[in-house]
Design a protein around this motif. Structure first.
Motif, short mmCIF file in Angstrom:
data_model
loop_
_atom_site.label_atom_id
_atom_site.label_comp_id
_atom_site.label_asym_id
_atom_site.label_seq_id
_atom_site.Cartn_x
_atom_site.Cartn_y
_atom_site.Cartn_z
N ARG A 1 34.88 17.66 92.33
CA ARG A 1 35.20 18.55 93.46
C ARG A 1 36.56 19.20 93.26
N TYR B 1 37.46 23.25 93.06
CA TYR B 1 38.50 23.91 93.85
C TYR B 1 39.54 24.57 92.95
N LEU C 1 44.58 22.05 97.80
CA LEU C 1 43.62 22.12 98.91
C LEU C 1 42.60 20.98 98.83
N SER C 2 42.11 20.72 97.62
CA SER C 2 41.16 19.64 97.44
C SER C 2 41.75 18.30 97.87
N GLU C 3 42.99 18.06 97.45
CA GLU C 3 43.64 16.79 97.79
C GLU C 3 44.03 16.75 99.26
N ARG C 4 44.39 17.86 99.82
CA ARG C 4 44.73 17.91 101.25
C ARG C 4 43.52 17.58 102.10
N LEU C 5 42.37 18.11 101.72
CA LEU C 5 41.14 17.81 102.44
C LEU C 5 40.72 16.35 102.26
N ARG C 6 40.96 15.83 101.06
CA ARG C 6 40.57 14.44 100.77
C ARG C 6 41.52 13.44 101.42
N GLY D 1 44.26 14.23 103.64
CA GLY D 1 44.60 14.54 105.01
C GLY D 1 46.06 14.81 105.29
#
Length: 160
Positions: free
Chosen positions: A81, A85, A112-117, A119
């Motif tokens: 994922r 991204y 963004l990927s890590e921020r979504l994962r 939080g």
């Protein structure tokens, strides 16, 4: 060269761009092979110049990648994922801010990927730094080079 052949070359280049993000897939070689095929089928001077430029760019990319740390992205927690991204960010950045936008786009995609994962922004920034240290810079170098080659090919097809 016919429209269908040009579309096929473009498809192989897109496959190669995606292959850069997938471990074990020779993405940069697919991009180069597509440009080689195009230059052989459409022997115009611009096609040969694009091929020469692609060959030199890939050679320099390999030299730079050799100097960077080896890819250990899986060990750092990189996921498919994250690759999607990062690749999407680099692709969009490449066209939104011509050429140089690929670099912040790639890093923004990872963030963004890590921020979504995760939080939280602080943890996402730390994960971005870790990913770039563990081989993200190597992937970025290869992807940026392939995007340059794809852009040169596209420009030669459209205006050449």
């Amino acid at each position: 060269m016919g429209v269908w052949e040009i579309l096929l070359v473009g498809s192989v280049i897109l496959l190669g761009l995606g292959g850069v993000l997938v471990p074990g897939v020779p993405g940069s070689w697919l991009v180069w092979a597509a440009v080689l095929w195009w230059a052989l089928k459409d022997p115009q001077p611009v096609a040969w110049w694009v091929l020469v430029g692609a060959t030199l760019a890939l050679f320099l990319s390999q030299v730079v990648r050799w100097a960077l740390p080896p890819r250990r992205l899986r060990a750092s927690g990189a996921t498919p994922r994250m690759a999607v991204y990062a690749g999407t960010g680099a692709f969009l950045g490449f066209f939104l801010v011509p050429v140089l936008g690929a670099i912040p786009g790639f890093m923004g995609g990872i963030y963004l990927s890590e921020r979504l994962r995760l939080g939280r922004g602080g943890e996402a920034r730390a994960a971005l730094r870790q990913a770039m240290r563990n081989g993200g810079s190597s992937v970025l170098t290869e992807l940026f080079t392939c995007l340059l080659i794809a852009g040169a090919w596209l420009g030669a097809v459209i205006w050449g």
